[in-house]
Structures are given as C-alpha cells and as structure tokens.
Design an enzyme around this catalytic site. Structure first.
Site, PDB file in Angstrom:
ATOM      1  N   CYS A   2       0.861  -1.174   0.000  1.00 22.11           N
ATOM      2  CA  CYS A   2       0.000   0.000   0.000  1.00 22.11           C
ATOM      3  C   CYS A   2       0.904   1.232   0.000  1.00 22.11           C
ATOM      4  O   CYS A   2       1.974   1.221   0.587  1.00 22.11           O
ATOM      5  CB  CYS A   2      -0.956   0.094   1.180  1.00 22.11           C
ATOM      6  SG  CYS A   2      -2.085  -1.293   1.305  1.00 22.11           S
ATOM      7  N   ARG A  27       3.730  -0.353  -4.928  1.00 17.74           N
ATOM      8  CA  ARG A  27       3.454  -0.902  -3.598  1.00 17.74           C
ATOM      9  C   ARG A  27       2.092  -1.586  -3.514  1.00 17.74           C
ATOM     10  O   ARG A  27       1.755  -2.199  -2.501  1.00 17.74           O
ATOM     11  CB  ARG A  27       3.499   0.216  -2.549  1.00 17.74           C
ATOM     12  CG  ARG A  27       4.787   0.987  -2.531  1.00 17.74           C
ATOM     13  CD  ARG A  27       4.755   2.045  -1.458  1.00 17.74           C
ATOM     14  NE  ARG A  27       4.608   1.450  -0.160  1.00 17.74           N
ATOM     15  CZ  ARG A  27       5.600   0.955   0.567  1.00 17.74           C
ATOM     16  NH1 ARG A  27       6.831   0.996   0.104  1.00 17.74           N
ATOM     17  NH2 ARG A  27       5.374   0.424   1.734  1.00 17.74           N
ATOM     18  N   TRP A  74      -2.980  -2.575  -1.752  1.00 19.44           N
ATOM     19  CA  TRP A  74      -2.747  -4.003  -2.007  1.00 19.44           C
ATOM     20  C   TRP A  74      -3.559  -4.711  -0.923  1.00 19.44           C
ATOM     21  O   TRP A  74      -3.230  -4.635   0.257  1.00 19.44           O
ATOM     22  CB  TRP A  74      -1.270  -4.331  -1.884  1.00 19.44           C
ATOM     23  CG  TRP A  74      -0.930  -5.747  -2.222  1.00 19.44           C
ATOM     24  CD1 TRP A  74      -0.644  -6.254  -3.460  1.00 19.44           C
ATOM     25  CD2 TRP A  74      -0.800  -6.852  -1.313  1.00 19.44           C
ATOM     26  NE1 TRP A  74      -0.359  -7.596  -3.368  1.00 19.44           N
ATOM     27  CE2 TRP A  74      -0.445  -7.992  -2.065  1.00 19.44           C
ATOM     28  CE3 TRP A  74      -0.954  -6.991   0.070  1.00 19.44           C
ATOM     29  CZ2 TRP A  74      -0.240  -9.247  -1.491  1.00 19.44           C
ATOM     30  CZ3 TRP A  74      -0.758  -8.243   0.643  1.00 19.44           C
ATOM     31  CH2 TRP A  74      -0.403  -9.347  -0.142  1.00 19.44           C
ATOM     32  N   ASN A 100      -1.180   1.834   5.854  1.00 26.24           N
ATOM     33  CA  ASN A 100      -0.385   0.784   5.227  1.00 26.24           C
ATOM     34  C   ASN A 100       0.039  -0.163   6.344  1.00 26.24           C
ATOM     35  O   ASN A 100       0.610   0.279   7.329  1.00 26.24           O
ATOM     36  CB  ASN A 100       0.837   1.434   4.551  1.00 26.24           C
ATOM     37  CG  ASN A 100       1.899   0.429   4.165  1.00 26.24           C
ATOM     38  OD1 ASN A 100       1.608  -0.725   3.898  1.00 26.24           O
ATOM     39  ND2 ASN A 100       3.141   0.871   4.133  1.00 26.24           N
ATOM     40  N   GLY A 101      -0.301  -1.450   6.218  1.00 26.09           N
ATOM     41  CA  GLY A 101       0.085  -2.407   7.260  1.00 26.09           C
ATOM     42  C   GLY A 101      -1.106  -3.276   7.639  1.00 26.09           C
ATOM     43  O   GLY A 101      -2.066  -3.392   6.883  1.00 26.09           O
ATOM     44  N   GLU A 480      15.772 -18.458  -9.663  1.00 22.53           N
ATOM     45  CA  GLU A 480      15.413 -17.059  -9.866  1.00 22.53           C
ATOM     46  C   GLU A 480      14.747 -16.861 -11.235  1.00 22.53           C
ATOM     47  O   GLU A 480      13.752 -16.148 -11.363  1.00 22.53           O
ATOM     48  CB  GLU A 480      16.663 -16.173  -9.722  1.00 22.53           C
ATOM     49  CG  GLU A 480      16.503 -14.723 -10.111  1.00 22.53           C
ATOM     50  CD  GLU A 480      15.400 -13.972  -9.367  1.00 22.53           C
ATOM     51  OE1 GLU A 480      14.853 -14.492  -8.376  1.00 22.53           O
ATOM     52  OE2 GLU A 480      15.060 -12.871  -9.823  1.00 22.53           O
ATOM     53  N   LYS A 484      10.993 -15.401 -11.838  1.00 22.16           N
ATOM     54  CA  LYS A 484      10.785 -14.220 -12.686  1.00 22.16           C
ATOM     55  C   LYS A 484       9.678 -14.499 -13.695  1.00 22.16           C
ATOM     56  O   LYS A 484       8.781 -13.702 -13.888  1.00 22.16           O
ATOM     57  CB  LYS A 484      12.108 -13.921 -13.408  1.00 22.16           C
ATOM     58  CG  LYS A 484      12.449 -12.523 -13.688  1.00 22.16           C
ATOM     59  CD  LYS A 484      13.026 -11.747 -12.541  1.00 22.16           C
ATOM     60  CE  LYS A 484      12.266 -11.844 -11.293  1.00 22.16           C
ATOM     61  NZ  LYS A 484      12.786 -11.270 -10.124  1.00 22.16           N
ATOM     62  N   GLU A 487       6.170 -14.775 -11.988  1.00 20.81           N
ATOM     63  CA  GLU A 487       5.663 -13.490 -11.501  1.00 20.81           C
ATOM     64  C   GLU A 487       4.991 -12.674 -12.587  1.00 20.81           C
ATOM     65  O   GLU A 487       3.944 -12.104 -12.357  1.00 20.81           O
ATOM     66  CB  GLU A 487       6.839 -12.610 -11.014  1.00 20.81           C
ATOM     67  CG  GLU A 487       7.407 -12.934  -9.684  1.00 20.81           C
ATOM     68  CD  GLU A 487       8.510 -11.938  -9.310  1.00 20.81           C
ATOM     69  OE1 GLU A 487       9.595 -11.976  -9.924  1.00 20.81           O
ATOM     70  OE2 GLU A 487       8.284 -11.125  -8.414  1.00 20.81           O
ATOM     71  N   HIS A 503      14.398 -38.470 -10.825  1.00 23.00           N
ATOM     72  CA  HIS A 503      13.776 -39.051  -9.627  1.00 23.00           C
ATOM     73  C   HIS A 503      12.295 -38.680  -9.513  1.00 23.00           C
ATOM     74  O   HIS A 503      11.727 -38.768  -8.430  1.00 23.00           O
ATOM     75  CB  HIS A 503      14.547 -38.618  -8.384  1.00 23.00           C
ATOM     76  CG  HIS A 503      15.956 -39.117  -8.383  1.00 23.00           C
ATOM     77  ND1 HIS A 503      16.264 -40.460  -8.342  1.00 23.00           N
ATOM     78  CD2 HIS A 503      17.144 -38.465  -8.480  1.00 23.00           C
ATOM     79  CE1 HIS A 503      17.584 -40.607  -8.384  1.00 23.00           C
ATOM     80  NE2 HIS A 503      18.138 -39.404  -8.474  1.00 23.00           N
ATOM     81  N   LYS A 602       5.570  -4.689  -4.806  1.00 21.74           N
ATOM     82  CA  LYS A 602       7.024  -4.697  -4.721  1.00 21.74           C
ATOM     83  C   LYS A 602       7.509  -4.768  -3.285  1.00 21.74           C
ATOM     84  O   LYS A 602       8.469  -5.456  -2.971  1.00 21.74           O
ATOM     85  CB  LYS A 602       7.599  -3.450  -5.385  1.00 21.74           C
ATOM     86  CG  LYS A 602       9.106  -3.444  -5.354  1.00 21.74           C
ATOM     87  CD  LYS A 602       9.686  -2.896  -6.596  1.00 21.74           C
ATOM     88  CE  LYS A 602      11.158  -3.187  -6.699  1.00 21.74           C
ATOM     89  NZ  LYS A 602      11.448  -4.529  -7.194  1.00 21.74           N
TER      90      LYS A 602
END
Ligand code: G6P
Length: 607
Positions: A2, A27, A74, A100-101, A480, A484, A487, A503, A602
């Site tokens: 947020c 955010r 968010w 925010n939180g 990674e 990527k 996402e 396996h 982010k």
C-alpha cells in the site's frame, strides 16, 4: 505494501496526491482513493482498479483544496472494491484515514466499537482506526490519534486528516515505512521518497513509534507519548530521472539494461589496489575469525541472491552457511548464538518477514549484517553492519538489478572475509576482482543477444508449463529465472536440480515441453549435458545457455545462447540476465502488465 501520500501547503493537493500515488503504485495497485479538505468540508473519492480509474472519476469532478491524503492499495482484509478502498472515514465523514500495514487486533476493536454503536461500511482493518480515533476525539486530532495507536497492535503507517482541524495532517509509523518531505510553506507524507521528490529533497525518515504533525509551515516530530524527537533531515541525492522509464517501454526492461551501471556503482567504491575495502562493515578481524556459522535470510528474489551468497561465502571462507526464507526462519527454531552472523538481504529494506526474522536473530544474540538497496530503510537502521547495493531505485515489481547487485555484494563480502581469514591467497583475490571488473562489459554482451531470447519467448508464450534445470550455482540461478517467469507471465514453471529430474519430474517431460537448461559450471558441464540429452530424448524443446566455447551445447539443444566466460563463481551475474529477458519478453507477448503483475506488490510490509 500500500502506498500513502499526504499534502499540506499552498497548492491544490489533488494533482500532487495523484502524481505521488503513481510513483507508489509499485506498492499495490488494486484500488486507490484520496480525501481532500474542500470548501464543502472533507470529501473522499475512491475506486477499485488502477489509479487511472480514480483519475477518470476525478476528471469531471475534481476535489479542490490544499490539504489531502491519498492511498493506493494491495488488499489484505477484504477484496479489492470501492468500499474497501482507502481513505476510510468515521461515521460522520469528518475524520479520514489512510493506512499501510495490518492491525492485528482489529476484530476485538471492531466488536467493541460495534457494541458502542459504530457502523462499519467495509471489511478492512483500517476502518477500525477511523472509528477508534473518532471515539477518542475530544477536539484535538493529535491527542486522539495518540490515544488510538496505544490501542492498536500490528504494523501501520498512518495518515490522518480531520475536518475540524484543517490546518494539520497527522502521520504515525510502526513497522511500516513513512517519510516526511519538508518543503517551503508545504509539507508532505509518503510511503517512499519518489512520491514527493518532485517537490523537495529534504526528508525525515520516521522511526517506529514516531509521530509527525504537519502544518503548512512546519513539521513537529514526537514519540507516541508526545515527547519531542529531534532529527536532521536526510537530503536525497538521486533525482527523478533515475525513477523514470527514460525511453524504455517498461521499468523492468530499463532496470535490466541498467545492470552494468549497477555493477560498477556497487563494486567500484569498494575495490582498491586488488583488494576489497568495506569500511561500512565494522567487524574486527577477531570477530570475523570467530564466526562459526552464517545464516542468510531473505524473501523472494533476495532469497535467491542468498542462495548464491551461500556458495560464495562457503567456497571463499569455508564457513558453513545456511540460507532461509525469512517467513520460515523464525519458526524452525534456528540455532543462533553469538558466533552466528546473520545476513539479511532486502532490496526495499522494509519486507516484514525479513525484518521479523532479523529482530529474532538479534534477540538471540547474533550480529546482523544487512545487504539492502535503500539507505535509511528499517533493515538498514536495525542492522549492525550495512552494505548498500547502489543499484538505484528499482520500480518494477519483478526485481532484476537489485538481485544482481546483491550478488556483487556477496562477492565483495566473501572476498573481504577471505582476505581477513587468509582462506584464499592474494593472487586468487586479485584475479577474482579482475574478473568482477569485467562483468559490466560482459553483461552488455549478453544484452546484445536479446534477439535470441525474443525468438524463444514467441515459442513459449502459449505453453502452460515449462522447466528450468541446472546444477550447482546454475540451479540457484534457474530458481530465480523460474520465479521471474511466474511473476510476470503467469505461466507455471519449475526449477529443478538437473540431476534430480530422473527421480520424478522427468514424468512431466513430454513432446514439446520447453526446458531452459543452464550449464555454465565447468565442472558440471558434462553431467548437465547428459540431463539435457535425457529431456531431449523425451521430446522437450530446449534452450541451452552455456559459456562461450562450449560448442557441444549447440549440438544438443534447439536454441542456444552463449554467455562470456568468467570465473565459475561469478557466472550467476551473467547467466541470470537472459532469464530476466526471457520473463520480460514472454510477459510482453502475453499482453500482461509487465511492471505491475497481478496480485503482487514490490514492497511487502505484511507478514
Ligand atoms: C516482494 C517482491 C519481490 C521481492 C520480495 C522481497 O515479494 O515482489 O520481487 O523479491 O518482495 O523484497 P525485498 O525488498 O525484501 O528484497
């Protein structure tokens, strides 16, 4: 997560709030809203969807006034919707709050407030704050906010505006970032610097448990008891251009292409006469000699950098290293004591899981070294030692240049420890430094091969599944690469240790399934090649990535990309680049919003 912006001053606030929120959309971006004190009193407009939806609504009916707060969300409590968007207000619509939180005791507070007759409109935890402040309000908004925050538990960055006191804005910080911008006859609050950088470079970075009261003419900082806090402003030394796209279609592509510069900027000030110098690491040689184990703790992409960091530190120093996902670390009862060095890695320096893990490590007596990209962030402030990656602001949700700068930081740290411990000879240190200095130019040569990646992205864009394989450091890098892709393309992929496929997962390799195979580790090349042949034999379509000169790769795969040769330990700094480009081009080909992938943000400031 947020984003919060607030303004009090002499200009019309709406534009400042909207433009500020645009800089904070990284955010969170599922809904947005603003509250402005207008000549009709406090007015709120908010809407589900991207900021552009809110902007459209404001076009015909702007909110005019020179004090206001804004929010980009968010979702945590309650799905994205108009009513769950911030700002939230009290019943009389005279007190407005952006947050925010997460308020952890919101259910208990909500029940109390409902029992007192307060009516809730939304499913959010934030609305509790609006009603609580209202309940405690006796004509002084600062006092009411101070009392309210004593009752709430959890993480919050808050901006509060009261219609009855339109000459002030109140901001409070607890475990969620908040800065105050200081201008002339105008002041600002924001979750992050880019939101206000157009207007001022002088900022206060609030600490947890601090409150700021802003008027047009000044800023007063206090603790939560009202005791004075005195602090100098921090002068921001980068400009807006670094936080803008600069001719690239997306921040992610710009940031991929900024990697050579990020490498140089992170590396150059720390190399001197064939040795690594790290004045910011205040460890004595005796302390370093006494380190018995290292724990690397981080989330997401930073965790993947930590996987490389483990190999780097172990190979250079022979100190045992474990790398943990931060959200798991605290709960696995890790063995920590004063001989344990905990390295936390965080681009933003604000990731809640990483901060919580770090605090637990400190509580148990570990020394904490932070690798972060943000000076003054919570991680930077709470750590004992800080290595700042000088990648510049990273805006795209999918991290690229921050990851590779974190790798550079690990190389520097590993060499620094090795120099001190004498675990590698001076010749090896200087040869590694020489090789590191060539990396920026070598990355440019990888970027020159973007066409190969564009071609492969066209083959991949419509598949449902694909696999990444590699051994050793290549295995850490494909993890990674796979993240990527997931996402930003929303295609399911898995990263597998190439030797482990047989396996179980080999059962999923059928005709045409794409496999991205990384084989840059000289000692493992033949073995990985055998695994590539095995997937080829089952119909896979393979993109092979290997070192220049390893011509057998081309013979075994459908498409090939060669990276310039470097030392095996340093290859991740090159081999990840085609994987970043692949994720970018696949996302682009699928018409996704590359910089703002669905459901993500982010900076994740909730646990
Ligand atoms: C979020 C981001 C990831 C990032 C992770 C850790 O999930 O979307 O890209 O890797 O947080 O962030 P940090 O700022 O701690 O590196």
């Amino acid at each position: 997560m947020c984003g919060i912006v607030g303004y009090i001053g002499h200009r019309d606030s709406q534009n400042i709030l909207i433009e500020g929120l645009k800089k904070l959309e990284y955010r969170g971006y599922d809904s947005a809203g603003i509250a402005v004190y207008t000549d009709k009193g406090l007015q709120v407009k908010k809407a589900k969807g991207r900021l552009a939806v809110l902007e459209d609504q404001l076009t015909g009916a702007p909110l005019s006034g020179s004090i206001g707060i804004g929010h980009t969300r968010w979702a945590t409590h309650g799905k994205p919707s108009d009513v769950n968007s911030h700002p939230h207000t009290n019943v009389q619509k005279k007190i407005s709050v952006v947050h925010n939180g997460i308020i952890e005791n919101y259910i208990q507070l909500k029940e109390e407030l409902i029992a007192k007759g307060y009516v809730f409109e939304s499913e959010t935890d934030t609305e509790v704050i609006a009603h609580l402040v209202s309940d405690l309000y006796e004509g002084d908004i600062v006092a009411a906010v101070r009392k309210a925050v004593k009752r709430i538990h959890g993480a919050y960055g808050l901006g509060v505006l009261a219609e009855n006191e339109p000459d002030k804005l109140v901001a409070v910080r607890m475990h969620s970032p908040l800065i105050i911008g200081v201008g002339e006859n105008e002041n600002f609050i924001a979750s992050d610097i880019p939101a206000i950088l157009e207007y001022t470079r002088e900022v206060y970075i609030l600490n947890d448990g601090e409150m700021a009261v802003l008027t047009k003419d000044g800023v007063t900082l206090t603790d939560l008891e009202g005791g004075p806090v005195s602090r100098d402003t921090y002068r921001v030394d980068w400009d807006m251009q670094t936080a803008e796209k600069g001719g690239f279609d997306h921040f992610m592509l710009k940031e991929i292409y900024e990697q050579p510069k990020a490498y140089r900027d992170t590396m150059n000030p720390r190399i001197d006469g064939g040795r690594v110098v790290l004045p910011e690491v205040g460890m004595t040689a005796d302390y370093i000699r006494d380190i018995r184990r290292v724990h690397i703790v981080a989330c997401g992409t930073a965790y993947h950098a930590g996987l490389v960091g483990k190999t780097v530190i172990e190979r250079l120093t022979r100190i045992p290293v474990e790398t943990d996902v931060a959200s798991e670390y605290r709960y696995r009862d890790p063995i920590i004591n004063k001989d344990t060095l905990v390295i936390v890695v965080s681009q933003s320096g604000e990731t809640a899981d990483t901060l919580a893990a770090m605090r637990e490590a400190k509580r148990q007596g570990a020394r904490v070294l932070a690798i972060t990209n943000v000076v003054g962030s919570s991680v930077a402030r709470d750590a004992d030692d800080v290595i700042v990656t000088l990648a510049g602001p990273e805006i795209a949700v999918a991290s690229t240049k921050a990851y590779t700068s974190q790798l550079i930081a690990f190389y520097l740290l590993g060499l620094y420890f090795a120099q001190t411990l004498g675990t590698v000879d001076a010749g090896t240190v200087s040869a590694t430094i020489d090789a590191m200095e060539k990396l920026p130019e070598q990355v440019e040569r990888v970027l020159d091969q973007a066409d190969v990646i564009k071609r492969v992205s066209e083959q991949i864009k419509d598949v449902d599944n694909l696999f990444y394989i590699g051994r050793g450091l290549d295995y850490t890098v494909v993890q990674e690469g796979s993240l990527k892709l997931k996402e930003i393309s929303y295609i399911h992929s898995e990263a597998y240790a190439a030797g482990e496929l047989k396996h179980g997962t080999l059962a999923l390799i059928t005709e045409g399934v794409p496999v991205i195979a990384l084989a840059t580790q000289e000692a493992l090349f033949e073995k990985t090649l055998s695994n590539i042949v095995e997937v080829k034999a089952r119909g896979a379509r393979v993109l092979g990535i290997a070192n220049e000169g390893d011509a057998e790769m081309a013979k075994s795969v459908d498409d090939v990309l060669y990276i310039p040769r470097t030392l095996p330990l340093l290859t991740p700094a090159l081999s990840v680049v085609p994987l970043q480009l692949l994720a970018y081009y696949v996302s682009l080909a699928r018409g996704n919003d590359v910089d703002k992938p669905r459901n993500l943000a982010k900076s994740v400031t909730v646990e």
